[in-house]
Design an enzyme around this catalytic site. Structure first.
Site, PDB file in Angstrom:
ATOM      1  N   LYS A   1       0.835  -1.213   0.000  1.00  0.00           N
ATOM      2  CA  LYS A   1       0.000   0.000   0.000  1.00  0.00           C
ATOM      3  C   LYS A   1       0.868   1.262   0.000  1.00  0.00           C
ATOM      4  O   LYS A   1       0.642   2.185  -0.770  1.00  0.00           O
ATOM      5  CB  LYS A   1      -0.924   0.020   1.244  1.00  0.00           C
ATOM      6  CG  LYS A   1      -1.833  -1.187   1.352  1.00  0.00           C
ATOM      7  CD  LYS A   1      -2.780  -1.081   2.550  1.00  0.00           C
ATOM      8  CE  LYS A   1      -2.110  -1.119   3.909  1.00  0.00           C
ATOM      9  NZ  LYS A   1      -1.415  -2.399   4.210  1.00  0.00           N
TER      10      LYS A   1
ATOM     11  N   ARG B   1     -10.438   0.681   7.800  1.00  0.00           N
ATOM     12  CA  ARG B   1     -10.098  -0.700   8.135  1.00  0.00           C
ATOM     13  C   ARG B   1     -11.251  -1.435   8.791  1.00  0.00           C
ATOM     14  O   ARG B   1     -11.115  -2.618   9.115  1.00  0.00           O
ATOM     15  CB  ARG B   1      -8.928  -0.706   9.109  1.00  0.00           C
ATOM     16  CG  ARG B   1      -7.562  -0.951   8.478  1.00  0.00           C
ATOM     17  CD  ARG B   1      -6.514  -0.654   9.537  1.00  0.00           C
ATOM     18  NE  ARG B   1      -5.320  -1.411   9.414  1.00  0.00           N
ATOM     19  CZ  ARG B   1      -4.193  -0.952   8.853  1.00  0.00           C
ATOM     20  NH1 ARG B   1      -4.147   0.233   8.308  1.00  0.00           N
ATOM     21  NH2 ARG B   1      -3.125  -1.690   8.850  1.00  0.00           N
TER      22      ARG B   1
ATOM     23  N   ARG C   1      11.791  -6.012   5.434  1.00  0.00           N
ATOM     24  CA  ARG C   1      11.671  -4.608   5.819  1.00  0.00           C
ATOM     25  C   ARG C   1      12.049  -4.396   7.287  1.00  0.00           C
ATOM     26  O   ARG C   1      12.579  -3.350   7.658  1.00  0.00           O
ATOM     27  CB  ARG C   1      10.237  -4.129   5.574  1.00  0.00           C
ATOM     28  CG  ARG C   1      10.104  -2.626   5.722  1.00  0.00           C
ATOM     29  CD  ARG C   1       8.685  -2.147   5.550  1.00  0.00           C
ATOM     30  NE  ARG C   1       7.802  -2.762   6.524  1.00  0.00           N
ATOM     31  CZ  ARG C   1       6.495  -2.661   6.500  1.00  0.00           C
ATOM     32  NH1 ARG C   1       5.900  -1.994   5.536  1.00  0.00           N
ATOM     33  NH2 ARG C   1       5.752  -3.233   7.417  1.00  0.00           N
TER      34      ARG C   1
ATOM     35  N   ARG D   1      10.313  -0.417  12.852  1.00  0.00           N
ATOM     36  CA  ARG D   1       8.935  -0.561  13.331  1.00  0.00           C
ATOM     37  C   ARG D   1       8.843  -1.733  14.303  1.00  0.00           C
ATOM     38  O   ARG D   1       9.088  -2.881  13.917  1.00  0.00           O
ATOM     39  CB  ARG D   1       7.983  -0.773  12.139  1.00  0.00           C
ATOM     40  CG  ARG D   1       7.579   0.513  11.455  1.00  0.00           C
ATOM     41  CD  ARG D   1       6.703   0.276  10.245  1.00  0.00           C
ATOM     42  NE  ARG D   1       5.451  -0.406  10.526  1.00  0.00           N
ATOM     43  CZ  ARG D   1       4.469  -0.526   9.650  1.00  0.00           C
ATOM     44  NH1 ARG D   1       4.593   0.005   8.439  1.00  0.00           N
ATOM     45  NH2 ARG D   1       3.373  -1.173   9.975  1.00  0.00           N
TER      46      ARG D   1
ATOM     47  N   ARG E   1      -1.123  -8.856  13.252  1.00  0.00           N
ATOM     48  CA  ARG E   1      -1.660  -7.868  12.296  1.00  0.00           C
ATOM     49  C   ARG E   1      -2.364  -8.576  11.143  1.00  0.00           C
ATOM     50  O   ARG E   1      -3.417  -8.118  10.667  1.00  0.00           O
ATOM     51  CB  ARG E   1      -0.523  -6.984  11.757  1.00  0.00           C
ATOM     52  CG  ARG E   1      -0.067  -5.915  12.745  1.00  0.00           C
ATOM     53  CD  ARG E   1       1.344  -5.412  12.448  1.00  0.00           C
ATOM     54  NE  ARG E   1       1.483  -4.825  11.131  1.00  0.00           N
ATOM     55  CZ  ARG E   1       2.650  -4.682  10.490  1.00  0.00           C
ATOM     56  NH1 ARG E   1       3.773  -5.102  11.059  1.00  0.00           N
ATOM     57  NH2 ARG E   1       2.682  -4.131   9.312  1.00  0.00           N
TER      58      ARG E   1
HETATM   59  P1  AP5 Z   1       4.721  -1.601   1.877  1.00  0.00           P
HETATM   60  O1  AP5 Z   1       4.453  -0.760   0.681  1.00  0.00           O
HETATM   61  O2  AP5 Z   1       5.400  -0.996   3.039  1.00  0.00           O
HETATM   62  O3  AP5 Z   1       3.386  -2.343   2.340  1.00  0.00           O
HETATM   63  P2  AP5 Z   1       2.145  -1.821   3.198  1.00  0.00           P
HETATM   64  O4  AP5 Z   1       0.946  -2.445   2.605  1.00  0.00           O
HETATM   65  O5  AP5 Z   1       2.191  -0.335   3.298  1.00  0.00           O
HETATM   66  O6  AP5 Z   1       2.485  -2.519   4.581  1.00  0.00           O
HETATM   67  P3  AP5 Z   1       2.372  -2.000   6.067  1.00  0.00           P
HETATM   68  O7  AP5 Z   1       3.153  -2.946   6.898  1.00  0.00           O
HETATM   69  O8  AP5 Z   1       2.690  -0.552   6.173  1.00  0.00           O
HETATM   70  O9  AP5 Z   1       0.831  -2.206   6.305  1.00  0.00           O
HETATM   71  P4  AP5 Z   1      -0.009  -2.227   7.592  1.00  0.00           P
HETATM   72  O10 AP5 Z   1      -1.364  -2.082   7.076  1.00  0.00           O
HETATM   73  O11 AP5 Z   1       0.219  -3.397   8.457  1.00  0.00           O
HETATM   74  O12 AP5 Z   1       0.588  -1.008   8.463  1.00  0.00           O
HETATM   75  P5  AP5 Z   1       0.029   0.457   8.778  1.00  0.00           P
HETATM   76  O13 AP5 Z   1       1.195   1.330   8.896  1.00  0.00           O
HETATM   77  O14 AP5 Z   1      -1.039   0.819   7.826  1.00  0.00           O
HETATM   78  O15 AP5 Z   1       5.554  -2.871   1.359  1.00  0.00           O
HETATM   79  C1  AP5 Z   1       6.062  -3.828   2.276  1.00  0.00           C
HETATM   80  C2  AP5 Z   1       7.475  -4.246   1.828  1.00  0.00           C
HETATM   81  O16 AP5 Z   1       7.383  -4.945   0.597  1.00  0.00           O
HETATM   82  C3  AP5 Z   1       8.419  -3.071   1.593  1.00  0.00           C
HETATM   83  O17 AP5 Z   1       9.704  -3.409   2.007  1.00  0.00           O
HETATM   84  C4  AP5 Z   1       8.354  -2.859   0.070  1.00  0.00           C
HETATM   85  O18 AP5 Z   1       9.553  -2.330  -0.434  1.00  0.00           O
HETATM   86  C5  AP5 Z   1       8.107  -4.265  -0.435  1.00  0.00           C
HETATM   87  N1  AP5 Z   1       7.272  -4.318  -1.648  1.00  0.00           N
HETATM   88  C6  AP5 Z   1       6.167  -3.571  -1.904  1.00  0.00           C
HETATM   89  N2  AP5 Z   1       5.613  -3.905  -3.081  1.00  0.00           N
HETATM   90  C7  AP5 Z   1       6.393  -4.914  -3.594  1.00  0.00           C
HETATM   91  C8  AP5 Z   1       6.317  -5.699  -4.795  1.00  0.00           C
HETATM   92  N3  AP5 Z   1       5.352  -5.520  -5.707  1.00  0.00           N
HETATM   93  N4  AP5 Z   1       7.264  -6.656  -4.975  1.00  0.00           N
HETATM   94  C9  AP5 Z   1       8.227  -6.853  -4.043  1.00  0.00           C
HETATM   95  N5  AP5 Z   1       8.363  -6.145  -2.893  1.00  0.00           N
HETATM   96  C10 AP5 Z   1       7.436  -5.185  -2.668  1.00  0.00           C
HETATM   97  O19 AP5 Z   1      -0.645   0.254  10.197  1.00  0.00           O
HETATM   98  C11 AP5 Z   1       0.141   0.020  11.353  1.00  0.00           C
HETATM   99  C12 AP5 Z   1      -0.748  -0.048  12.578  1.00  0.00           C
HETATM  100  O20 AP5 Z   1      -1.396   1.211  12.792  1.00  0.00           O
HETATM  101  C13 AP5 Z   1      -1.903  -1.056  12.541  1.00  0.00           C
HETATM  102  O21 AP5 Z   1      -1.466  -2.360  12.897  1.00  0.00           O
HETATM  103  C14 AP5 Z   1      -2.860  -0.460  13.556  1.00  0.00           C
HETATM  104  O22 AP5 Z   1      -2.423  -0.716  14.860  1.00  0.00           O
HETATM  105  C15 AP5 Z   1      -2.713   1.023  13.292  1.00  0.00           C
HETATM  106  N6  AP5 Z   1      -3.678   1.499  12.272  1.00  0.00           N
HETATM  107  C16 AP5 Z   1      -3.361   1.964  11.027  1.00  0.00           C
HETATM  108  N7  AP5 Z   1      -4.471   2.295  10.358  1.00  0.00           N
HETATM  109  C17 AP5 Z   1      -5.514   2.044  11.180  1.00  0.00           C
HETATM  110  C18 AP5 Z   1      -6.911   2.164  11.026  1.00  0.00           C
HETATM  111  N8  AP5 Z   1      -7.475   2.619   9.893  1.00  0.00           N
HETATM  112  N9  AP5 Z   1      -7.697   1.797  12.078  1.00  0.00           N
HETATM  113  C19 AP5 Z   1      -7.145   1.356  13.230  1.00  0.00           C
HETATM  114  N10 AP5 Z   1      -5.827   1.200  13.436  1.00  0.00           N
HETATM  115  C20 AP5 Z   1      -5.016   1.537  12.410  1.00  0.00           C
HETATM  116 MG    MG Z   2       2.370   0.994   4.927  1.00  0.00          MG
END
Ligand code: AP5
Ligand code: MG
Length: 193
Positions: A15, A90, A129, A135, A146
């Protein structure tokens, strides 16, 4: 009318990676709930203190707090023409709140890009990552939580948006460039972009 593009998918689905590309291409800000929470954690604000326990355990932060944070962000001037929303909504209540919020701006959800990636790939990507992300929630046991939370509380949003004709399913296993190509095609079909 402002444009709102949603990036949806499991932890590590890509994402953030794709949002950064779309932000540059469309000139609208990348609004990521996870990044906003991490900013609050870093600055140790009241919101950061509240959110820390949830995030460090891989659980969702309560809806009311999360919605208010996104509402504030979307009211900032740089979001006047829309936003790429990453990781929000979410839950169904968050999605319902978002519909009302975007209506305030005369907008709506234009498309939901659902990045589909197998669990084995998610684990591999986030493990890589974790070496550099700093993180705490990238550690294996928190990541497992997660993913579980995504499957039990968030995945059902696909139906919410499919019923509204807004869901574009993207094969997220492919290369970053290939995924971006699929997204361009979906933006054209769904949003005329
Ligand atoms: P990356 O692009 O970082 O993936 P991502 O989908 O952004 O993954 P996240 O870990 O950030 O998602 P998440 O939803 O768990 O965390 P968030 O910060 O939203 O890619 C991942 C890796 O793969 C990278 O190294 C990248 O380079 C690589 N990659 C990408 N695309 C690739 C490809 N095509 N091929 C190969 N490699 C690739 O949330 C964190 C926490 O915040 C949650 O757990 C929760 O506690 C809280 N939170 C956030 N939003 C909410 C909400 N709406 N409601 C309640 N709590 C929330
Ligand atoms: Mg992310």
């Amino acid at each position: 009318m402002p444009t709102y593009i949603l990036l949806f998918g499991a932890p590590g689905a890509g994402k953030g990676t794709q949002s950064a590309i779309l932000k540059a291409e469309y000139g609208i800000p990348h609004v990521a709930s996870g990044d906003l929470f991490r900013m609050h954690l870093g600055q140790n604000t009241a919101l950061g203190q509240l959110a820390r326990a949830y995030i460090d355990n891989g659980e969702l932060v309560p809806d009311d707090v999360t919605v208010q944070m996104i509402r504030d962000r979307l009211h900032e001037p740089d979001a006047a023409n829309g936003a790429v929303l990453d990781g929000f909504p979410r839950t169904i209540p968050q999605a319902e709140e978002l519909d009302g919020l975007l209506a305030e701006f005369g907008g709506k959800v234009d498309v939901v890009l659902s990045l589909k990636v197998r669990e084995a790939t998610l684990l591999e990507r986030v493990a890589n990552r974790a070496l550099t992300s700093g993180r705490a929630d990238d550690q294996p046991e928190v990541l497992a939580k997660r993913i579980k939370v995504f499957l039990s509380q968030t995945l059902q949003l696909e139906d919410y948006y499919r019923e509204r004709g807004l869901l574009a399913e993207i094969e997220g296993e492919r290369s970053v460039t290939d995924v971006t190509g699929q997204i361009h095609a979906a933006l054209k079909t769904f949003a005329g972009l």
